[in-house]
Design an enzyme around this catalytic site. Sequence first.
Site, PDB file in Angstrom:
ATOM      1  N   LYS A  47       0.930  -1.029  -0.270  1.00  0.00           N
ATOM      2  CA  LYS A  47       0.363  -0.094  -0.096  1.00  0.00           C
ATOM      3  C   LYS A  47       0.804   1.350   0.196  1.00  0.00           C
ATOM      4  CE  LYS A  47       0.039  -0.245   5.142  1.00  0.00           C
ATOM      5  NZ  LYS A  47      -0.946  -1.291   5.899  1.00  0.00           N
ATOM      6  N   TYR A 267      14.873  30.294  10.191  1.00  0.00           N
ATOM      7  CA  TYR A 267      13.231  30.884  10.901  1.00  0.00           C
ATOM      8  C   TYR A 267      12.976  30.958  12.495  1.00  0.00           C
ATOM      9  CZ  TYR A 267      11.473  30.474   5.639  1.00  0.00           C
ATOM     10  OH  TYR A 267      11.020  30.919   4.686  1.00  0.00           O
TER      11      TYR A 267
HETATM   12  C1  LIG Z   1       0.171  -2.129   6.559  1.00  0.00           C
HETATM   13  C2  LIG Z   1      -0.363  -3.611   7.384  1.00  0.00           C
HETATM   14  C3  LIG Z   1       0.477  -4.641   7.257  1.00  0.00           C
HETATM   15  C4  LIG Z   1       1.529  -4.297   7.397  1.00  0.00           C
HETATM   16  O1  LIG Z   1       2.191  -3.855   8.465  1.00  0.00           O
HETATM   17  P1  LIG Z   1       3.234  -3.578   8.439  1.00  0.00           P
HETATM   18  O2  LIG Z   1       3.785  -3.183  10.489  1.00  0.00           O
HETATM   19  O3  LIG Z   1       3.902  -2.534   7.780  1.00  0.00           O
HETATM   20  O4  LIG Z   1       4.351  -4.421   8.435  1.00  0.00           O
HETATM   21  C5  LIG Z   1      -0.508  -5.899   7.278  1.00  0.00           C
HETATM   22  N1  LIG Z   1      -1.675  -5.837   7.963  1.00  0.00           N
HETATM   23  C6  LIG Z   1      -2.552  -4.445   7.851  1.00  0.00           C
HETATM   24  C7  LIG Z   1      -3.613  -5.071   8.236  1.00  0.00           C
HETATM   25  C8  LIG Z   1      -1.872  -3.476   7.117  1.00  0.00           C
HETATM   26  O5  LIG Z   1      -2.816  -2.152   7.024  1.00  0.00           O
END
Ligand SMILES: *Cc1c(COP(=O)(O)O)cnc(C)c1O
Length: 380
Positions: A47, A267
């Site tokens: 993702k 800044y």
């Molecule tokens: C993002 C996600 C993962 C992967 O998690 P990591 O901590 O990046 O390994 C697995 N399962 C679900 C449901 C997620 O949302």
Amino acid sequence: MPSPNTPKFPDDLYGGRLTIDPDAIAANWTYLNGKLSGAAECAAAIKADAYGTGQDIAGKAMFDAGCRTFFIAVPTEALALRETLPEAVIYALDGLFPGTAEHFIAHDIRPVLGSLAELEEWASVCKAAGRSLDAAVHVDTGIHRLGLSPDEFSVALKDKGLLGPFTPSLIMSHLACGSTPDHQMNRRQLDLFRKVTDPFAAIPRSLANSAGVLMGADYHFDLVRPGIALYGGQAIETEPNPMRPVAKVEARIMIVRDVPAGDTIGYGARQTAKRPLRNAVVAAGYADGLLRRASSTDERPGGFGMIGGHKAPILGRISMDMITLDVTDIPDHLVRRGAYVEMLGPNVAAADLAAYAETIDYEYLTSLGRRYRRIYGPLD
Ligand SMILES: *Cc1c(COP(=O)(O)O)cnc(C)c1O
């Protein structure tokens, strides 16, 4: 089609470069796959554009290494991944948005059904089709985001009137505290997951993210879904990170200047030179994903870059397009106008920077900027 390594503009005109190593992603997948017993499958969470590293290239690299199942978040990511990987199994973690089943079916995307409403909608589509269409069912074991409650889950999965021909292709849940293996929540979720899913043990089960893979066989079930570890991130906070780094950000030095003791930098004038300083100003900032929260003040030190094995602490606020670094104690020949400073990578772990920025390395990776010259290849 130009290859991803052909820059749109001349190389020297970019403020920084972002190198991503597809071989390291593949090696990380192979490493995690090797942690599993023969029966369990290692999938990949891909993702958010493969955590910022590029969905197409990361997806292909892992498919070539043997990965066959991928989890994305939103349906648009799934449709894009389907174009890249026509033969992969693709699950959409965000589930079924209302009235969108036809798109899932047309592109062979499996929703992860996360509520009774989604399950009912999918079941009615299966009924109309007269067959079981592949989809996962998410049961919530304590994170309270997506997923049917354990009660809803147990009742719904036995209700043939509701499900019609539908049989889930996967039952899954998600850990809330994997990054801290000693947290009692992990055991509690594991026990609850077993309890609610044991009656349906003929259906493949999945609980583990990256941390779950590293926490051992109890958490593996039939399929694991690592994400952050594939991209070199630190899944478990309390142990050394075994993964290969995947991304490197380097920013170009624009100028090197002297700052007299007592003057302030950046800044808000929040950082004062305690002694005469030599500063290098590099051409990348928070607009390039170098989070502003890692800025430095007199009260609280910020992050750092690395030049030729030397640490260059951030001075003052991180700006949109630039960062000032303290190079006072770094040999002059390393600190030249036009030279590159590593701002994230093998020598500047995202997890270390994240500690200064009060965040996690996930945020650094998914924020990797779009303004860099992007290179796919080895980091060194
Ligand atoms: C993002 C996600 C993962 C992967 O998690 P990591 O901590 O990046 O390994 C697995 N399962 C679900 C449901 C997620 O949302």
